[in-house]
Design an enzyme around this catalytic site. Sequence first.
Site, mmCIF file in Angstrom:
data_model
loop_
_atom_site.group_PDB
_atom_site.id
_atom_site.type_symbol
_atom_site.label_atom_id
_atom_site.label_comp_id
_atom_site.label_asym_id
_atom_site.label_seq_id
_atom_site.Cartn_x
_atom_site.Cartn_y
_atom_site.Cartn_z
ATOM 1 C CD GLU A 423 -3.098 -1.067 2.168
ATOM 2 O OE1 GLU A 423 -2.905 -0.391 3.183
ATOM 3 O OE2 GLU A 423 -4.137 -1.727 1.963
HETATM 4 C C1 BMA Z 1 -4.903 -3.514 4.771
HETATM 5 C C2 BMA Z 1 -3.582 -4.073 5.244
HETATM 6 C C3 BMA Z 1 -3.240 -3.673 6.618
HETATM 7 C C4 BMA Z 1 -4.432 -3.537 7.500
HETATM 8 C C5 BMA Z 1 -5.697 -3.962 6.851
HETATM 9 C C6 BMA Z 1 -6.901 -3.703 7.660
HETATM 10 O O1 BMA Z 1 -4.852 -2.498 3.907
HETATM 11 O O2 BMA Z 1 -2.574 -3.850 4.334
HETATM 12 O O3 BMA Z 1 -2.510 -2.491 6.582
HETATM 13 O O4 BMA Z 1 -4.241 -4.203 8.673
HETATM 14 O O5 BMA Z 1 -5.815 -3.269 5.684
HETATM 15 O O6 BMA Z 1 -7.097 -2.341 7.873
#
Ligand code: BMA
Length: 842
Positions: A423
Site C-alpha cells: 500500500e
Molecule cells: C490492509 C492491510 C493492513 C491492514 C488492513 C486492515 O490495507 O494492508 O494495513 O491491517 O488493511 O485495515
Amino acid sequence: MNLQSLHGLWQFRQAETDEWLPAQVPGSVHTDLLALDRIPEPFIADNELRVQWVAERDWEYRLTFQVFPDVLAEERVFLVCDGLDTLADLTLNGHSMGHAENMFRRYRWDVTTLLTDEENELRIRFRSPVAYIQARQEEQPLVSPSLSIPGGPHLRKAPCQFGWDWGPQLPPIGIWRGIRLEGYSTARLENVHLRQVHTGNRVKVSARATIERWQDADLGLTLRITSPDGQVQEAKALLKSDATTGTLDVEIAAPQLWWPNDYGPQPLYETEVTLHQGEKLRDRYDCHLGLRTLELRQEPDEFGTSFTFVINGVPIFAKGANWIPADSFPTRTSDTHLEHLIRSAAQAHMNMLRVWGGGLYEDERFYDLCDVYGILVWQDFIFSCSIYPIDESFFDNVCVEAVENIRRLRHRASLALWCGNNEMEWGWDTWGWDDPDYQPFKQAYDRMFHHLLPELCAEEDPDRPYWPSSPSSNAFFKEPNSVQAGDTHNWMVWHEGEPFISYRAHDSRFASEFGFQSLPALDTIRTYADESEWNMTSYIMEHHQRNTAGNGKIVTYLTDHFRLPHDFESLIYLSQLLQAEAVRIGVEHWRRNRHRTSGALYWQLNDCWPVASWASLDYFGRWKALQYAARRFYAPILLSAEDWTPAAMHIHDPTQALKNYQAHRESGLQVTLHVTNDLTDQWSGIVRWSLETLEGQRIETGEEAVTAPALSSVCVCELDFAEQVSAGNYRQVALVYELWQDDERISLGVVPCAPDKHLALTDPQLRCTVRENGASFEIEITAQRLARFVWLALEGADVVFSDNYFDLPAGRTASVILPAPEGWTTEHVLESLQVRSLTDSF
Ligand code: BMA
C-alpha cells in the site's frame, strides 16, 4: 565443514544492571522475562501496557562455551546469526566483533582468530528499538502507520511489531533465529542457484554454485537429485583451482510435476549440492525442489490487462488469504501450530497466501509447509504503509537484505511472486503523501521499487515475476487500485462502511485484500477477558480491538443484517456470521467472473495475539465462521446465487443501497444461479432449486443439468419469482439451491427473501444423531424449519468439523464429520455437543 549450534541456555540481563538471568536462545527478552515470571503475559487483559518498559530498555545476552575441537581445527570459523532483533553489538572474548541493524539479514563474522580452545564468551548487547526509532523520528519525522509507535520505518524490523490495526505494540528484542559456529577448510558454498527449464516432457535442473575459497585447490562439485520414488540422478564437475563458480545440469525425463492445492499432487525432489576436496566433504546445500512452470500472465483484453498466475500452463484462480506473523513473539510459534494454520488454509481449498509486507520474511518451515500443501506464496518485501528513509546506508542495508532473502527462497516451488511493498504506491497516489516537501522521498520510492528491487530480482531470480506494490496497476503512481489492471485492495466494505453487495460493483482483476472483522471464539476471549468484561464496549474488549471504532462497525453492520443478540456469546456468533457473509459475497462474485478476475485473497488468515480482527483463524488457530465459509466458497466446484444487480445499486450511498436492496426483495426475487469450475476437467452435475416456505412447503421447484467446461463459470438459470414472492409473504420464503452429482449433494445454499433480521424464523427443532466411524464421529442433523447458520461446538474439545455455520432447510439432513478426540465415546459426544442456529441468538 563442521557446525556447532549455539542454541540453548544463555544468560541475559537488563543493561547496566548486575543480575544475570537464564535465557532461551532463539528467543526474546519478553519471553525470557515471562518464563521467569518477571512480567505478566502481555496478551492477557491490558498487560500489554504494563510491559512497555521492556522494549524501552537495552538488554544484554551472554554465552560461555567451549568450541568443539573439530570446529576449531578448521581453517576458518564463522559466527553465523540467522536473525538478530535488531540493533545488536557483539563482542567475543572481549573483542568488539560486529554490529547488526536489520532483523531480516543473516550476519556472518569471521571469528577464526578470536576463538580459543578454552572457555569463550560471546556477548550481544541489544539497544532499545523504541528509544532508537523515537530519537530518529525526532530528527527526521517519517510517515508511519497510524496505530504504530511512530518512527518504525527508521529500523529494518517487522513493522507490525510496533503495533497495527490488529496488533499490539510489543516489539521483541533478542536472538530470534539460529546462531552457530560454522567451520570450513579450503572452500565453502557461498550460494547455490537452482533453475529449471521445462521442454516437452523433460526438465533440465541446473545448479549454479558460487564458491568462496581460501586455497587454490581442485574441487569436486556434485548435484544429486532424488525423485519422490527414490530414483537418483547425479552430475559431477571438477573445478580448477581458481574457479569460483560451477554449473551442473541434471535432465529429468517424465517429471512428476508440482501443482497448487486442488490441481494435483505436490511431489518434491530431494536436491543436494556438495563440494568436495578429494574425498573430503567441504560443504553441502540441501533443499526440496518442486518441478513446475510459473508465469504471471498480463495480457490486454476487453477489460484492461489480465493478472493471472499460470502454473504448468494452467491459468489458476488464486484463492486464499493474507498472512501476518503468527505471534507477536515469533519464536513462540511451535511447528505443530504453524502446520495447523497452513493445513487449515489447504483444507479451505486455498492455493495462495500473501506474506504481507508489514510482517516478516518467514522461516524456512513456513515455506516448507507451503511447498508440501501446495500453497503459492505472494511474497511482499517488508515495507508497509510508510515513507522510508532515503539515505544511502538505508539503501545499502535493504539491498543486502533483499539479495539474501531472494537467494534463500528462490528455489521454492511455492514462491510465486516478489512484490515491492504493501500500500505505499497507494499512499503516494491517494493518501496525501505527495506533498512538495516529500519529493525526495517520492524519488527514493521510485528508485527502490521501480528500479533497485526489480533489478535485484531480475538478477538473482530471473524466473519469478516482480510486482511493484500491492495494490498497483503497474503504471507507477497512476491509479494503483485500478480495476482494469493489476491487483486491488477493496475496502469499501468495512473501512468505507458500504454494504456487502458493494463487492459486486468492483470487478477487480485480482482482489488481493478485502475483509471484515469479527470477535474470536469465547474460549479465546476467555484467555484475555474476565467474564465481567464480556461486553462489546467494555474496556478490555476495546483494548483487544485495534481498528479505531472497529467494535462499533461490527454493531452497525449487525443491525443491518441481524436482530440484536440477547447475550455475549450470540454477539460473537453474529459477528462471525457477518464476517463470513461479507467475504463470501465478494469471493462468489469474483469467482463467477473468473474470465475477468483471477484471484481473491481475503484479509486476513491469522492473528498474532487474541483480538477482534479480520482473521478467519484466531490466535489459537480456532476456526471462525469465515474459515468454514471459505471451505465452501473456495471449493473447486462452486454453485452460487446472484440476487441483485449492481447497476441498480447506489454504491455511494450505503444506506440507500441497502434500502433498495430490501425494497427489491419485497417486490419479488430475481436470482441467477452459477456454477464455477476451477478444475482442468469439464464438470457435469445437476442444480436443483426450490422456492419454499420456512416450514418447507414448496412453492416452486426446478432442476437443471449443468455442464461447466474446465476453468470456467457458467450461468445455469435466471429465476424470477415476481409472481410468487410479494410483500405479503417475503418474510416466510426462501430459495434453496443445491448442487448434485451422482446422487450426492455437493453443496447447498439459501437466499432468504427478507433480510435475516426480518425473516419469520422460529425454532427449527434441530435433531442430531451421532455415530462412531473409526477415528471420527458422524453427526446427522435434521431441521423441521429453515435453520440459518447451524453452529456446532463440542464442549471440552477443540475440533475442526467438516462443516459448520451452514444453512439447513426444513426436511433436509446434514452430515458432519469430526475427528474423534482421544478416548471419546458416542455418548460423550452426544452429551457435549452444542447445536444452535440463528433463532438462538435473539
Ligand atoms: C490492509 C492491510 C493492513 C491492514 C488492513 C486492515 O490495507 O494492508 O494495513 O491491517 O488493511 O485495515
